[in-house]
Design an enzyme around this catalytic site. Structure first.
Site, mmCIF file in Angstrom:
data_model
loop_
_atom_site.group_PDB
_atom_site.id
_atom_site.type_symbol
_atom_site.label_atom_id
_atom_site.label_comp_id
_atom_site.label_asym_id
_atom_site.label_seq_id
_atom_site.Cartn_x
_atom_site.Cartn_y
_atom_site.Cartn_z
ATOM 1 N N ASN A 8 0.871 -1.174 0.000
ATOM 2 C CA ASN A 8 0.000 0.000 0.000
ATOM 3 C C ASN A 8 0.910 1.228 0.000
ATOM 4 O O ASN A 8 1.421 1.622 1.036
ATOM 5 C CB ASN A 8 -0.885 -0.047 1.254
ATOM 6 N N LYS A 10 0.182 4.148 -0.269
ATOM 7 C CA LYS A 10 -0.511 5.340 0.284
ATOM 8 C C LYS A 10 -0.295 6.508 -0.692
ATOM 9 O O LYS A 10 -0.278 6.274 -1.894
ATOM 10 C CB LYS A 10 -0.033 5.634 1.696
ATOM 11 N N HIS A 85 -9.785 1.286 4.487
ATOM 12 C CA HIS A 85 -8.570 1.566 5.276
ATOM 13 C C HIS A 85 -8.879 2.588 6.367
ATOM 14 O O HIS A 85 -9.573 3.576 6.121
ATOM 15 C CB HIS A 85 -7.449 2.078 4.358
ATOM 16 N N GLU A 87 -7.273 4.935 7.620
ATOM 17 C CA GLU A 87 -6.893 6.330 7.346
ATOM 18 C C GLU A 87 -7.989 7.076 6.590
ATOM 19 O O GLU A 87 -8.004 8.305 6.576
ATOM 20 C CB GLU A 87 -5.578 6.360 6.539
ATOM 21 N N GLU A 132 -5.731 -4.909 10.686
ATOM 22 C CA GLU A 132 -4.753 -3.848 10.943
ATOM 23 C C GLU A 132 -5.092 -3.090 12.220
ATOM 24 O O GLU A 132 -5.896 -2.151 12.191
ATOM 25 C CB GLU A 132 -4.760 -2.851 9.781
ATOM 26 N N GLY A 138 1.828 2.476 10.946
ATOM 27 C CA GLY A 138 2.745 3.604 10.787
ATOM 28 C C GLY A 138 3.485 4.009 12.050
ATOM 29 O O GLY A 138 4.063 5.097 12.120
ATOM 30 N N SER A 169 3.047 -1.772 10.579
ATOM 31 C CA SER A 169 4.491 -1.750 10.869
ATOM 32 C C SER A 169 5.204 -3.057 10.522
ATOM 33 O O SER A 169 6.088 -3.502 11.255
ATOM 34 C CB SER A 169 4.739 -1.364 12.330
#
Ligand code: PGA
Length: 202
Positions: A8, A10, A85, A87, A132, A138, A169
């Protein structure tokens, strides 16, 4: 064993030139299924990797400024799409609409979840679950192998046939041990570091 490794990117890298360098480096034969998910503007098919998007809208056309449809992604050679996701901070309802639209258009869904309660609407065994934990994304602090394994087993108990990935991570230091206990990994930060990602997939 053959595993699923999702990159990913991002909102990275900043330039097309850098993106192309990553595609070139990652287009290699490995024993794993490699799925590269760059930003929409860099989507580009390769010989050995599969292509995925990081999001998708739930309608196929219409007056939806700024959105990208499942058909458009298929036309660009995408076979996968990451949905939900953390985020993106979308509602469960919106994510459900997207999952349905993508499945109807023959895109394989990689559904991100951070809590087991988010599994209640998962009915299709083709959906790849990416577990996740938010605290691990992150931060450089991946979940412990024990916690990953416990959560993997709880999800597998409910969804026996679905593939279950871990994300948060994952680096070249911990990837091998994690891959031993799950069906694959979703890699954010480390996926845009060429040598690190190559070490993981080789
Ligand atoms: P990370 O991101 O590997 O940088 O923690 C994972 C993700 O957000 O998908």
């Amino acid at each position: 064993m053959k595993k699923i490794i999702v990159a990913n990117f991002k909102m990275n890298p900043p330039s097309l030139k850098e993106a192309n360098a990553l595609f070139k480096a990652y287009d290699i034969k490995t024993k794993h299924t490699i799925i590269l998910c760059p930003p929409f503007v860099y989507l580009r098919k390769g010989k050995y990797y599969a292509l995925g998007a990081q999001n998708c809208f739930y309608k196929n056309s219409g007056a939806y400024t700024g959105e990208i449809s499942p058909t458009m992604l298929k036309n660009l050679g995408c076979d996968y799409v990451i949905l939900g996701h953390s985020e993106r901070k979308e509602s469960i309802e919106e994510i459900d609409l997207k999952v349905k639209a993508c499945l109807e258009n023959d895109l394989k869904v990689i559904l991100c979840i951070s809590e087991l309660s988010q599994l209640k609407n998962v009915k299709d065994k083709s959906i790849i679950i990416a577990y996740e934990p938010i605290s691990a994304i992150g931060t450089g602090k991946a979940y412990s192998l024990k916690d990953i394994s416990r959560n993997y087993n709880s999800i597998k108990e409910r969804l026996k046939e679905n593939k279950i990935l871990y994300g948060g991570s994952v680096t070249n230091k911990n990837a091998k041990d994690i891959l031993d206990i799950v069906d694959g990994v979703l890699i954010g930060g480390a996926s845009i570091h060429k040598q690190e990602f190559l070490n993981i997939i080789k």
